[in-house]
Design an enzyme around this catalytic site. Structure first.
Site, PDB file in Angstrom:
ATOM      1  NE  ARG A 178     -38.044 -28.390 -83.276  1.00  0.00           N
ATOM      2  CZ  ARG A 178     -39.014 -27.995 -84.076  1.00  0.00           C
ATOM      3  NH1 ARG A 178     -39.647 -28.867 -84.841  1.00  0.00           N
ATOM      4  NH2 ARG A 178     -39.375 -26.716 -84.125  1.00  0.00           N
ATOM      5  N   GLY A 179     -33.288 -29.418 -81.077  1.00  0.00           N
ATOM      6  CA  GLY A 179     -32.795 -28.069 -80.837  1.00  0.00           C
ATOM      7  C   GLY A 179     -32.116 -27.927 -79.489  1.00  0.00           C
ATOM      8  CD  GLU A 180     -28.432 -24.536 -78.736  1.00  0.00           C
ATOM      9  OE1 GLU A 180     -28.533 -23.564 -77.966  1.00  0.00           O
ATOM     10  OE2 GLU A 180     -27.465 -24.688 -79.502  1.00  0.00           O
ATOM     11  CG  ASP A 181     -36.375 -23.813 -74.603  1.00  0.00           C
ATOM     12  OD1 ASP A 181     -35.832 -23.399 -73.560  1.00  0.00           O
ATOM     13  OD2 ASP A 181     -37.607 -23.970 -74.711  1.00  0.00           O
ATOM     14  CB  SER A 182     -37.233 -29.075 -76.531  1.00  0.00           C
ATOM     15  OG  SER A 182     -36.426 -29.404 -77.650  1.00  0.00           O
ATOM     16  CG  ASP A 203     -32.495 -18.377 -82.189  1.00  0.00           C
ATOM     17  OD1 ASP A 203     -31.562 -19.014 -81.678  1.00  0.00           O
ATOM     18  OD2 ASP A 203     -32.637 -18.237 -83.413  1.00  0.00           O
ATOM     19  CE1 TYR A 237     -35.327 -28.253 -85.487  1.00  0.00           C
ATOM     20  CE2 TYR A 237     -33.564 -29.744 -84.840  1.00  0.00           C
ATOM     21  CZ  TYR A 237     -34.197 -28.518 -84.729  1.00  0.00           C
ATOM     22  OH  TYR A 237     -33.710 -27.575 -83.859  1.00  0.00           O
ATOM     23  CD  GLN A 267     -40.785 -20.944 -73.111  1.00  0.00           C
ATOM     24  OE1 GLN A 267     -40.942 -20.151 -72.182  1.00  0.00           O
ATOM     25  NE2 GLN A 267     -39.716 -20.905 -73.893  1.00  0.00           N
TER      26      GLN A 267
END
Length: 400
Positions: free
Chosen positions: A293-297, A16, A215, A277
């Protein structure tokens, strides 16, 4: 459009705030907007931007950053203290971004309503999570009316279809990536700065370089075992995070900490600090395979133009698997059939460890072919425009 306010609550991990911090920087640096960023967990921002302090207000890279405590706002209490920012009608921004349905402070919405009575409502966007499924095409840009004051809020979906908002990508990002990847010394300098040492006296060949950011995942044991039996040297770089205990278990060692370096067969594993970043982007550019993992990476790994494996954020009732499959159908269409089968099997196994037994060795052997397709995929995505530019065009198209 001169001013933008972005509100972010950190639900879990760093996706987020990672997205919001990138967007805030791009709007300020590329479009010279005055940006205020409101975030409830400064510790999360501090991990991505070490210059950040745990203060009620600070300016970082010409962005005004406020510690926002939604609970205090809702309760109208002074302990903890509500956000110290100016929420008067005169201070309300032209563009207001409610990231990931975090809900704006009531007094901010009241001020927006006051501004609207003076002739023009601020643009109010709900920036949604990354969408991979077709339904997002029809939901992108939909309007919701506030039940009390009639303010209009529109839903903005990042995504992979031309009918969605696209992906965050700074104007010169791919040129910077290409310059970096064309110069091997850039990679060597980064690894040295991160404390990575590769013993050239015993390793005559450059290693296969892999980044592992994940994760908790029981599938990591089979992957590391395959890497240890590789005929070529492998260097696996693991930023600090939730996967470390399982990496330690797979390697049969004590709990891992930053700077630890272990060898098993032809595999060397080194633990990196959690990266800000810019450093993480450069790590992705440097590696031959990125597990993210996730969205940004995930988005940044695609811009890196390198083979990648995505661990999607798990949701109740396995709802995330539909999202994963929708992306895989898009991504695999650009791959040769044999490679597509290998990629699909490994991605599914990485997200459903009990569902399949992937041939990691075969996938690693196909990295050179996958590399060309990964670059083409990034170029294809760029043709849809980047999220910030698309957003500003969207607002211009929907101006009163």
């Amino acid at each position: 459009m001169q001013r933008c306010d972005i509100f972010c609550t950190v639900i879990d991990n760093f996706g987020d705030i990672g997205v919001c911090w990138r967007l805030a920087r791009q709007l300020q640096q590329q479009y010279q907007m005055q940006v205020r960023l409101f975030v409830d967990e400064l510790q999360a921002l501090q991990m991505l931007c070490p210059q950040a302090a745990l203060l009620p207000y600070q300016q970082l890279e010409q962005i005004d950053v406020y510690h926002w405590q939604p609970a205090a706002e809702q309760q109208q209490t002074t302990d903890p203290t509500p956000c110290s920012a100016d929420f008067s009608p005169e201070a309300i921004a032209d563009l207001v971004i409610e990231a990931f349905a975090c809900e704006l402070p009531a007094r901010y919405i009241d001020a927006m309503a006051t501004v609207a009575t003076r002739g023009k409502q601020p643009h109010w966007l709900n920036l949604e999570y990354l969408a991979t499924e077709d339904w997002a095409d029809d939901c992108h840009g939909l309007t919701s009316m506030h039940p009390a004051n009639g303010l209009r809020k529109q839903f903005y979906f990042p995504g992979f279809s031309p009918r969605t908002g696209g992906l965050l990508c700074e104007a010169n990002l791919l040129n910077e990536r290409d310059t970096w990847q064309a110069d091997p010394q850039q990679r060597a300098t980064l690894l040295q700065r991160l404390g990575v040492e590769w013993d050239t006296s015993t390793n005559q060949r450059d290693p296969l370089l892999i980044s592992l950011f994940a994760y908790q995942n029981p599938a990591v044991a089979a992957l590391l075992q395959t890497l240890s039996m590789s005929t070529n040297p492998v260097l696996c770089l693991v930023p600090e995070g939730k996967i470390l205990p399982q990496v330690a278990t797979a390697l049969g060692c004590a709990p891992l900490r930053r700077g630890d370096c272990l060898q098993q067969g032809n595999l060397t594993v080194q633990v990196l600090p959690f990266l800000e970043q810019r450093d993480y982007d450069q790590l992705l550019w440097s590696c031959d395979l990125n597990l993210v993992r996730g969205e940004d990476s995930f988005v940044r790994a695609q811009w890196a133009g390198r083979p990648l494996i995505w661990q999607i954020y798990p949701q109740a009732d396995d709802a995330h698997l539909d999202k994963l499959e929708a992306f895989l159908q898009r991504y695999s269409q650009t791959l040769p059939p044999a490679l597509a089968t290998q990629v699909l099997t490994c991605w599914r196994a990485w997200n459903q460890p009990d569902s399949a037994h992937p041939d990691w060795a075969a996938l690693l052997a196909a990295l050179a072919d996958w590399q060309h397709d990964a670059r083409r995929w990034a170029e294809t995505l760029l043709k849809q425009g980047d999220l910030a530019a698309n957003m500003l065009q969207f607002l211009q198209n929907h101006s009163d």
